[in-house]
Design a protein around this motif. Structure first.
Motif, mmCIF file in Angstrom:
data_model
loop_
_atom_site.group_PDB
_atom_site.id
_atom_site.type_symbol
_atom_site.label_atom_id
_atom_site.label_comp_id
_atom_site.label_asym_id
_atom_site.label_seq_id
_atom_site.Cartn_x
_atom_site.Cartn_y
_atom_site.Cartn_z
ATOM 1 N N GLN A 50 36.519 48.169 51.657
ATOM 2 C CA GLN A 50 35.071 48.064 51.643
ATOM 3 C C GLN A 50 34.507 46.668 52.487
ATOM 4 O O GLN A 50 34.828 45.744 51.723
ATOM 5 C CB GLN A 50 34.461 48.120 50.296
ATOM 6 N N PRO A 51 34.147 46.953 53.590
ATOM 7 C CA PRO A 51 33.666 45.600 54.463
ATOM 8 C C PRO A 51 32.549 44.869 53.942
ATOM 9 O O PRO A 51 32.308 43.594 54.329
ATOM 10 C CB PRO A 51 33.658 46.164 55.742
ATOM 11 N N LEU A 52 31.736 45.518 53.202
ATOM 12 C CA LEU A 52 30.514 44.793 52.886
ATOM 13 C C LEU A 52 30.328 44.026 51.380
ATOM 14 O O LEU A 52 30.186 42.909 51.320
ATOM 15 C CB LEU A 52 29.237 45.812 53.021
ATOM 16 N N PHE A 53 30.961 44.982 50.454
ATOM 17 C CA PHE A 53 30.365 44.301 49.157
ATOM 18 C C PHE A 53 31.729 44.342 48.382
ATOM 19 O O PHE A 53 32.782 45.037 48.788
ATOM 20 C CB PHE A 53 29.439 45.266 48.549
ATOM 21 N N LEU A 54 31.866 43.726 47.081
ATOM 22 C CA LEU A 54 32.941 43.700 46.317
ATOM 23 C C LEU A 54 32.865 44.888 44.941
ATOM 24 O O LEU A 54 33.550 44.614 44.098
ATOM 25 C CB LEU A 54 32.731 42.493 45.549
ATOM 26 N N VAL A 55 32.145 46.096 45.356
ATOM 27 C CA VAL A 55 32.187 47.184 44.544
ATOM 28 C C VAL A 55 33.625 47.500 43.783
ATOM 29 O O VAL A 55 34.148 47.890 44.649
ATOM 30 C CB VAL A 55 31.300 48.266 45.039
ATOM 31 N N SER A 56 33.668 47.729 42.770
ATOM 32 C CA SER A 56 34.775 48.220 42.087
ATOM 33 C C SER A 56 36.134 47.594 41.961
ATOM 34 O O SER A 56 36.978 47.855 41.504
ATOM 35 C CB SER A 56 35.037 49.693 42.709
ATOM 36 N N VAL A 57 36.124 46.175 42.732
ATOM 37 C CA VAL A 57 37.496 45.382 42.781
ATOM 38 C C VAL A 57 37.610 44.955 41.530
ATOM 39 O O VAL A 57 38.844 44.770 41.195
ATOM 40 C CB VAL A 57 37.060 44.365 43.844
ATOM 41 N N VAL A 58 36.842 44.571 40.569
ATOM 42 C CA VAL A 58 37.488 44.154 39.238
ATOM 43 C C VAL A 58 38.191 45.239 38.578
ATOM 44 O O VAL A 58 39.257 45.105 37.878
ATOM 45 C CB VAL A 58 36.105 43.825 38.298
ATOM 46 N N ARG A 59 37.478 46.533 38.716
ATOM 47 C CA ARG A 59 38.364 47.446 37.900
ATOM 48 C C ARG A 59 39.646 47.787 38.932
ATOM 49 O O ARG A 59 40.642 48.157 38.039
ATOM 50 C CB ARG A 59 37.665 48.852 37.849
ATOM 51 N N TYR A 60 39.417 47.830 39.987
ATOM 52 C CA TYR A 60 40.793 48.344 40.870
ATOM 53 C C TYR A 60 42.101 47.166 40.423
ATOM 54 O O TYR A 60 43.193 47.540 40.403
ATOM 55 C CB TYR A 60 40.627 48.355 42.392
ATOM 56 N N MET A 61 41.574 45.932 40.314
ATOM 57 C CA MET A 61 42.688 45.056 40.399
ATOM 58 C C MET A 61 43.486 44.996 38.725
ATOM 59 O O MET A 61 44.417 44.537 38.708
ATOM 60 C CB MET A 61 42.019 43.568 40.373
ATOM 61 N N MET A 62 42.890 45.299 37.998
ATOM 62 C CA MET A 62 43.305 45.338 36.728
ATOM 63 C C MET A 62 44.666 46.180 36.398
ATOM 64 O O MET A 62 45.142 45.782 35.228
ATOM 65 C CB MET A 62 42.139 45.842 35.657
ATOM 66 N N VAL A 63 45.110 46.923 37.074
ATOM 67 C CA VAL A 63 46.438 47.623 37.321
ATOM 68 C C VAL A 63 47.611 46.845 37.892
ATOM 69 O O VAL A 63 48.477 47.440 37.799
ATOM 70 C CB VAL A 63 46.205 49.161 37.668
ATOM 71 N N SER A 64 47.283 45.654 38.305
ATOM 72 C CA SER A 64 48.254 44.654 38.799
ATOM 73 C C SER A 64 48.987 44.056 37.861
ATOM 74 O O SER A 64 48.562 42.935 37.483
ATOM 75 C CB SER A 64 47.539 43.891 40.125
ATOM 76 N N ILE A 65 50.031 44.579 37.349
ATOM 77 C CA ILE A 65 50.786 44.052 36.214
ATOM 78 C C ILE A 65 51.082 42.473 36.293
ATOM 79 O O ILE A 65 51.004 41.900 35.250
ATOM 80 C CB ILE A 65 51.887 44.895 35.681
#
Length: 422
Positions: free
Chosen positions: A364-379
């Motif tokens: 996503q080049p413009l906004f940070l949408v969903s990044v918080v949720r996507y990152m949480m599976v990085s153990i």
């Protein structure tokens, strides 16, 4: 030296550990539900105009927000309060299958971008238990969260953590700002479980099981191929780069592990006429574009925003959590650079975790949408945070407080229907 679960922990102690993890899951989920219940009754919903009442003349404030007076009149959590955003697509796939029209036909956003393993589990278990699909989805998610935490606990022991440190890793996972999604009909819990299983079995040199878990993760979420690469990398690290006949077996495992994603893409070819429809549809209708990593983060630095016009992203929260995660990875890199350069397994683990962070910032080049949720599976995030704060307790407390405070905002936002939590 990596040890198996059976070698590391006596059976009786293992049972106590599992019971403790069950209790952690139950308590953390109960507190989230309580937070949602309080939030629904203290704050207004995104789609509801606030109601105010006039106070008695001469009181401190002339108007006040109208709140429930009696406990019985408060709004209770209902099943539909848990069904939001991507949940609709997963439940539709589980009950009706994928959208059936051709890729080259004019169409609205298709559900092809949602991978099949999670809705397939809802469909199969729904045939057995006859519950509402949404309830089945939540049962699957919570059981997967439990399984994931058990695996992660024993991964921590594999990596030389104490039992107390392993418990802290689990605590960080359940208080992460968007960990509410581990309880919803979403893929986060299933992906976390399969990722943890891949790491654990690769560390135990049980490669067949590791390949199976990684293979299934490729039909759970797009980053599943990173789990597969991690398992293959572990084989090379353990077996050495010199050719042996054992590599024929690992090569066969690697090929077989591509079968699930191959079947899914073949099905997409039959349904849509496009073998790569899930990926093409991302940019066509779901506003996901492959872009330079972290360009959305850099753009936020250049032009900070609190919320996007459509409400799908709270820039302040997303930027805060992203920065906190970046600090963990960069600090670990600088503090343990020598270890990473001399220990190939540690380097592989670091790169693995880093890739799971890079992907959300490359779509996503413009906004940070969903990044918080996507990152949480990085153990590795949680392991590194515990390791870095081993002798710096105040830093660990700061991260815990940050996670818990933001989790309250996200939980209340979710149950009140605000889009930024996605």
């Amino acid at each position: 030296m990596m040890e198996t679960l059976q070698e590391k922990v006596p059976k009786r102690r293992k049972v106590n550990v599992i019971l403790s993890i069950v209790l952690l899951v139950l308590l953390s989920r109960a507190l989230m539900l309580f937070t949602g219940y309080i939030g629904m009754n203290l704050f207004t919903k995104s789609s509801t105009v606030p109601m105010y009442m006039q106070n008695v003349p001469g009181t401190l404030s002339k108007w006040t927000l109208k709140l429930p007076g009696e406990l019985a009149s408060t709004e209770k959590l209902k099943l539909e309060d848990f069904i939001k955003f991507d949940t609709y697509s997963y439940l539709k796939i589980a009950t009706q299958g994928y959208d059936k029209f051709r890729m080259d036909e004019p169409h609205t956003a298709a559900n092809w971008v949602f991978f099949p393993l999670f809705p397939l589990m809802i469909f199969l278990l729904g045939k057995i238990f006859w519950f509402e699909p949404a309830i089945v989805g939540m049962i699957v998610s919570n059981l997967c969260l439990l399984g994931a935490l058990i695996y992660i606990y024993f991964i921590a022991l594999q990596r030389g953590f104490s039992e107390r440190q392993a418990g802290t890793v689990l605590l960080l996972i359940v208080i992460y700002p968007s960990s509410l999604y581990y309880t919803l009909p979403y893929t986060e819990s299933l992906f976390l479980l399969l990722s943890a299983a891949s790491i654990y079995y690769a560390g135990s040199k049980q490669y067949a099981l590791a390949f199976i878990a990684a293979s299934l993760s490729t039909v759970t979420r797009v980053p599943g191929f990173i789990n597969l690469a991690f398992v293959m990398g572990s084989v090379f690290m353990d077996e050495g780069f010199k050719w042996t006949w054992r590599y024929l077996k690992w090569s066969l495992y690697s090929l077989l592990s591509l079968i699930p994603i191959g079947i899914y893409l073949l099905h997409m070819r039959i349904v849509t006429g496009d073998f790569l429809a899930p990926f093409h549809e991302q940019s066509l209708h779901w506003f996901r574009y492959t872009t330079i990593p972290f360009i959305n983060y850099v753009r936020y630095l250049k032009k900070p925003y609190f919320s996007t016009p459509d409400g799908w992203d709270n820039g302040f929260i997303a930027f805060t959590v992203s920065t906190a995660v970046f600090v963990v990875f960069l600090s670990y890199l600088f503090a343990h650079l020598k270890k990473l350069m001399t220990n190939k397994h540690e380097l592989l683990f670091f790169v693995y975790g880093l890739l799971l962070i890079v992907i959300p910032f490359s779509s996503q080049p413009l906004f940070l949408v969903s990044v918080v949720r996507y990152m949480m599976v990085s153990i590795p995030i949680y392991f590194y945070l515990v390791k870095l704060t081993e002798k710096w307790e105040n830093a660990r407390i700061f991260y815990m407080m940050l996670f818990m405070i933001l989790q309250v905002f996200v939980t209340i936002g979710f149950f009140n229907g605000y889009y930024f939590v996605i």
